[in-house]
Design an enzyme around this catalytic site. Structure first.
Site, PDB file in Angstrom:
ATOM      1  N   VAL A  28      -1.273  -7.950  -4.463  1.00  0.00           N
ATOM      2  CA  VAL A  28      -1.286  -9.114  -3.480  1.00  0.00           C
ATOM      3  C   VAL A  28      -2.365 -10.161  -3.503  1.00  0.00           C
ATOM      4  CG1 VAL A  28      -0.970  -9.885  -1.450  1.00  0.00           C
ATOM      5  CG2 VAL A  28       0.444  -7.809  -1.764  1.00  0.00           C
ATOM      6  N   PHE A  70      -1.025   7.396   2.779  1.00  0.00           N
ATOM      7  CA  PHE A  70      -0.486   7.946   3.909  1.00  0.00           C
ATOM      8  C   PHE A  70       0.440   7.083   4.735  1.00  0.00           C
ATOM      9  CE2 PHE A  70      -3.749  10.976   2.331  1.00  0.00           C
ATOM     10  CZ  PHE A  70      -2.748  12.085   2.307  1.00  0.00           C
ATOM     11  N   GLY A  71      -0.406   5.933   5.147  1.00  0.00           N
ATOM     12  CA  GLY A  71       0.411   5.166   6.257  1.00  0.00           C
ATOM     13  C   GLY A  71       1.516   4.269   5.711  1.00  0.00           C
ATOM     14  N   GLY A  73       0.778  -1.242  -0.005  1.00  0.00           N
ATOM     15  CA  GLY A  73      -0.086  -0.038   0.220  1.00  0.00           C
ATOM     16  C   GLY A  73       0.943   1.257   0.000  1.00  0.00           C
ATOM     17  N   SER A  74       0.390   2.329  -0.687  1.00  0.00           N
ATOM     18  CA  SER A  74       1.158   3.378  -0.957  1.00  0.00           C
ATOM     19  C   SER A  74       0.437   4.787  -0.496  1.00  0.00           C
ATOM     20  CB  SER A  74       1.639   3.574  -2.283  1.00  0.00           C
ATOM     21  OG  SER A  74       0.428   3.541  -3.134  1.00  0.00           O
ATOM     22  N   GLU A  95     -17.589  18.782   1.287  1.00  0.00           N
ATOM     23  CA  GLU A  95     -16.934  19.715   0.245  1.00  0.00           C
ATOM     24  C   GLU A  95     -17.523  19.467  -1.295  1.00  0.00           C
ATOM     25  OE1 GLU A  95     -13.063  19.208   3.108  1.00  0.00           O
ATOM     26  OE2 GLU A  95     -13.159  17.756   1.538  1.00  0.00           O
ATOM     27  N   ASP A  98      -7.099   2.766   7.242  1.00  0.00           N
ATOM     28  CA  ASP A  98      -8.570   2.526   6.939  1.00  0.00           C
ATOM     29  C   ASP A  98      -9.024   1.016   7.034  1.00  0.00           C
ATOM     30  OD1 ASP A  98      -8.682   5.263   7.058  1.00  0.00           O
ATOM     31  OD2 ASP A  98      -9.151   5.587   5.082  1.00  0.00           O
TER      32      ASP A  98
END
Length: 430
Positions: free
Chosen positions: A85, A20-21, A17-18, A179, A309
């Site tokens: 994956v 924020f975390g 995963g790329s 928003e 998340d």
């Protein structure tokens, strides 16, 4: 160093995963020179909170999706790969991922799962084909294409068709929904010089439910002043071509004519969370999120961590600050700056949401809250800080000046200036 052992590559750390975390963990590992392989399904890092600005033409997509390899190019231990994956052997510490050249296997010393979450339709998966979500760059481009189309067709349409074309329904009054609703109104007024109908539908009794109190009330009043119809304690029961059916908690049902429906209500964990749950025996919540241990490990596996998340822990918010803090926490354990088993503790730095031009809400804690222009400027500053790369920050400032101070929309010129063509709209008649 990575090496190949009987057809299985070996890595000290694998990050999947790329978001924020994942990037926060990668950068933290690099501080101690820890080598890692980062596997991402896309070649870019997506600044997801600003997707709605791509959809409404405020920013070009390139400004919020820099290449991962570019972000980590100074990290000598970084090995960035594109793939998905498809299998994991938790006991053998081996995962399999698909690439353009076929499947590859890699054995890890530690695994960090950070694949985020997908949109949830609360059991009505058919809504996905009838609405527009904002989870990927392609999602934002599809919505932008739809917005341009309805305004173009409305210019020559008969009155009834024009009213339908220029009617929008936004489902979910969290930060994204608020928003989007506010920006649609701004877009119509300042760029297209048209009047449109925007209905914001929320099942909870307040706009921006996590904020609560005076901030939620301010947001609702600000939206109403801007011409947005706010429907609280209301749920979507059906969606068909040109019409959304909603029902209040009191059972009152009504139909809302709308050509465009934007869905921003609810999330559910993606496929990798399910793979991990099955491989480790980790329990999940109703949204498929992993019920991780206090130190962010998964099930009984001390070498597998999950963050962001795709997880649920202590009721912490599913927001980018949580994912980044979790990413740094697990990286510190791996690089032995924290003792194994150290519980993760979330530091709540506050929340914010923009409502419209010069109007926003910011909550630092229960006592420090502010609204209006000051909150709006704070929102801009924080989002600029987290944008990756000087060029992205500089271009974003210029784009915001054009869109918010002037009346232009830099993102609407993206394809004309040589950017990738937006995919066709996925919207289908019911």
């Amino acid at each position: 160093m990575q090496h190949v052992d009987a057809g299985i590559e070996t890595a000290e750390v694998v990050i999947v995963g790329s978001g924020f975390g994942g990037l926060a963990a990668a950068k933290q590992l690099s501080k101690s020179g820890v080598n890692y392989v980062l596997i991402s399904s896309t070649p870019e890092h997506l600044f997801q909170p600003l997707l709605y600005q791509v959809a409404t033409g405020v920013l070009p997509s390139t400004d919020i999706a820099p290449p991962i390899a570019q972000i980590l190019h100074r990290h000598k231990g970084a090995d960035v790969r594109q793939g998905k994956v498809v299998d994991i052997d938790a006991d053998g510490a081996v995962l399999t991922y698909e690439t353009a050249d076929g499947p590859r296997r890699i054995r890890y010393g530690s695994l960090i799962a950070a694949t985020g979450a997908n949109q949830s339709y609360f059991g009505r998966d058919d809504f996905a084909e009838k609405t527009y979500s904002l989870k990927t760059i392609d999602d934002a481009k599809r919505l932008r294409t739809q917005i341009e189309r309805v305004f173009a067709e409305a210019a020559t349409a008969d009155p009834d068709s024009r009213e339908r074309l220029l009617s929008f329904v936004v489902v979910g009054a969290g930060p994204t929904g608020v928003e989007v609703a506010g920006q649609l109104k701004e877009l119509a007024k300042r760029y297209y010089h048209q009047e449109i109908s925007v209905s914001l539908v929320e099942g909870a009794p307040a706009v921006l439910p996590p904020f609560g109190g005076s901030l939620s009330q301010y947001a609702r009043e600000s939206l109403a002043r801007n011409g947005v119809e706010v429907l609280l304690d209301t749920f979507v029961t059906d969606i068909e071509a040109g019409k959304v059916t909603v029902k209040t908690k009191d059972g009152v049902e009504r139909g809302i004519g709308a050509e465009t429906v934007v869905w921003s209500a609810g999330v559910q964990a993606g496929g990798f969370a399910k793979l991990l749950a099955e491989a480790t025996g980790c329990e999940t919540d109703r949204a498929g999120r992993l019920l991780i241990n206090q130190d962010c490990t998964v099930g009984g596996h001390a070498d597998i961590y999950a963050i962001g998340d795709m997880t649920s822990l202590n009721g912490y918010p599913g927001q980018s600050p949580t994912a980044m803090q979790e990413g740094r926490h697990v990286a510190d354990i791996i690089r032995r700056k924290k003792q194994a088993g150290t519980p993760f503790v979330y530091w709540d730095k506050g929340s914010m949401a923009v409502i419209s031009r010069f109007s926003a809400v910011t909550k630092l804690n229960d006592k420090i809250k502010f609204t209006g222009l000051v909150a709006w400027v704070t929102w801009l500053a924080v989002h600029l800080f987290y944008l990756v790369g000087f060029r992205n920050r500089f271009v974003a400032v210029m784009s915001w000046l054009v869109a918010f101070i002037g009346s232009g929309r830099p993102g609407f010129n993206e394809e004309k200036s040589g950017g990738a063509q937006a995919p066709e709209s996925p919207r289908k008649a019911a």
